[in-house]
Write an enzyme that holds these catalytic residues in place. Structure first.
Site, PDB file in Angstrom:
ATOM      1  N   ASP A  27       0.839  -1.202   0.000  1.00 30.87           N
ATOM      2  CA  ASP A  27       0.000   0.000   0.000  1.00 30.87           C
ATOM      3  C   ASP A  27       0.875   1.253   0.000  1.00 30.87           C
ATOM      4  O   ASP A  27       0.369   2.376  -0.078  1.00 30.87           O
ATOM      5  CB  ASP A  27      -1.024  -0.008   1.146  1.00 30.87           C
ATOM      6  CG  ASP A  27      -0.387  -0.029   2.518  1.00 30.87           C
ATOM      7  OD1 ASP A  27       0.853  -0.103   2.607  1.00 30.87           O
ATOM      8  OD2 ASP A  27      -1.135   0.024   3.522  1.00 30.87           O
ATOM      9  N   GLU A  41       9.357  -4.224  10.493  1.00 28.39           N
ATOM     10  CA  GLU A  41       9.746  -2.914   9.939  1.00 28.39           C
ATOM     11  C   GLU A  41      10.254  -1.971  11.023  1.00 28.39           C
ATOM     12  O   GLU A  41       9.603  -1.767  12.055  1.00 28.39           O
ATOM     13  CB  GLU A  41       8.537  -2.276   9.222  1.00 28.39           C
ATOM     14  CG  GLU A  41       8.868  -0.904   8.647  1.00 28.39           C
ATOM     15  CD  GLU A  41       7.891  -0.394   7.600  1.00 28.39           C
ATOM     16  OE1 GLU A  41       6.969  -1.138   7.213  1.00 28.39           O
ATOM     17  OE2 GLU A  41       8.068   0.751   7.150  1.00 28.39           O
TER      18      GLU A  41
HETATM   19  O1  KIV Z   1       3.536  -1.068   1.665  1.00 27.19           O
HETATM   20  C1  KIV Z   1       4.695  -1.482   1.615  1.00 27.19           C
HETATM   21  O2  KIV Z   1       5.429  -1.270   0.649  1.00 27.19           O
HETATM   22  C2  KIV Z   1       5.197  -2.239   2.746  1.00 27.19           C
HETATM   23  C3  KIV Z   1       6.672  -2.472   2.814  1.00 27.19           C
HETATM   24  C4  KIV Z   1       7.357  -1.225   3.156  1.00 27.19           C
HETATM   25  C5  KIV Z   1       7.012  -3.587   3.720  1.00 27.19           C
HETATM   26  O3  KIV Z   1       4.460  -2.616   3.591  1.00 27.19           O
END
Ligand code: KIV
Length: 269
Positions: free
Chosen positions: A52, A186
């Site tokens: 997202d 993260e």
């Molecule tokens: O939305 C995204 O790209 C993510 C990554 C940063 C893990 O959740």
């Protein structure tokens, strides 16, 4: 007689689990369209995450909260047409799973049926365990996401490193117990990510979580130097495509304006 090219074997959930037991690090990058998906797949990435984060790097918002389920389905379809080997994991957007476990299951089902996702990812640990369990019961593979969960940006007060070790370990364990086959970790300190990795048996995929995870994920525009709005410390720029693209476009504009493009070699006689 020409020998047809052999199709690469698609990456599966058991491949993810066995990579961890073999000590082979997993490679994940985000992707949102056919052209990029094809390039990433050809380059051998193990999974493409239709994140997202597209709310920021594709749509230009300041966070991912406005992204809708229909939008991630659309981007997943585009990615699916470009992939023959990589696993396609799609993020469940804000408010597509928080209402109830049955809402989560319905949204995950749409991602698989309409988008072509192989797996879904949802943020949160203990607080989303029920949703994960409901999706897993329907045989839809789930990736958890703990640590900095960008959909919590307003509660957290920004995109900040998360340090509450006890809660982070509890979240990772809850995700594993609910049946997820992998978990994104993260923006947590390296030692905490190492403890999380040691305390669960599913692969950890780190972003801003140091080298002791079972795999890594980055936003593709970040690692290619194409997105300048945020420059997090954990992003290594493996290329500077942003400046290359600007230079190429400047050259194009100059050559068109000066009447140098197209010349005879780019014209029909
Ligand atoms: O939305 C995204 O790209 C993510 C990554 C940063 C893990 O959740």
């Amino acid at each position: 007689m020409s020998i047809p090219p052999t199709k690469p074997k698609p990456v599966t959930v058991p491949d993810f689990l066995s990579a961890r037991s073999r000590g082979t690090r997993l490679t994940v990058l985000t992707g949102y369209d056919y052209t990029f998906a094809r390039l990433l797949d050809e380059a051998g990435v193990d999974a493409i995450l239709v994140g997202d984060s597209l709310g920021m790097v594709v749509q230009g918002h300041s966070n991912a909260l406005p992204v809708t389920l229909d939008e991630v389905i659309y981007h997943t379809r585009c990615v699916a047409r470009g992939v023959s080997r990589a696993m396609i994991i799609t993020d469940m957007p804000f408010m597509s799973f928080q209402l109830s476990a049955s809402q989560a299951l319905e949204s995950a089902g749409r991602l698989v049926k309409e988008g072509g996702s192989h797996a879904v990812k949802l943020e949160g640990g203990e607080r989303t365990a029920d949703a994960i369990a409901a999706i897993v019961r329907a045989d839809i593979p789930v990736v958890g996401h703990v640590g900095l969960t960008p959909q919590s940006v307003h509660r957290l007060g920004g995109f900040k490193v998360q340090r509450q070790e006890h809660q982070l370990l509890a979240d990772a364990k809850a995700v594993e117990q609910a049946g997820a086959f992998a978990v994104v970790v993260e923006c947590v300190p390296t030692e905490v990510a190492a403890k999380i990795t040691a305390s669960i048996s599913i692969p950890t995929i780190g972003i801003g979580a140091g080298p002791h995870c079972d795999g890594q994920v980055l936003v593709v525009q970040d690692m290619l130097g194409m997105y300048g709005d945020l420059k997090p410390r954990f992003v290594k720029r493996f290329a500077e495509l942003g400046s290359q693209i600007r230079q190429a476009v400047e050259t194009y504009c100059r050559e068109v304006r000066e009447g140098r493009f197209p010349d005879g070699s780019y014209s029909f006689q």
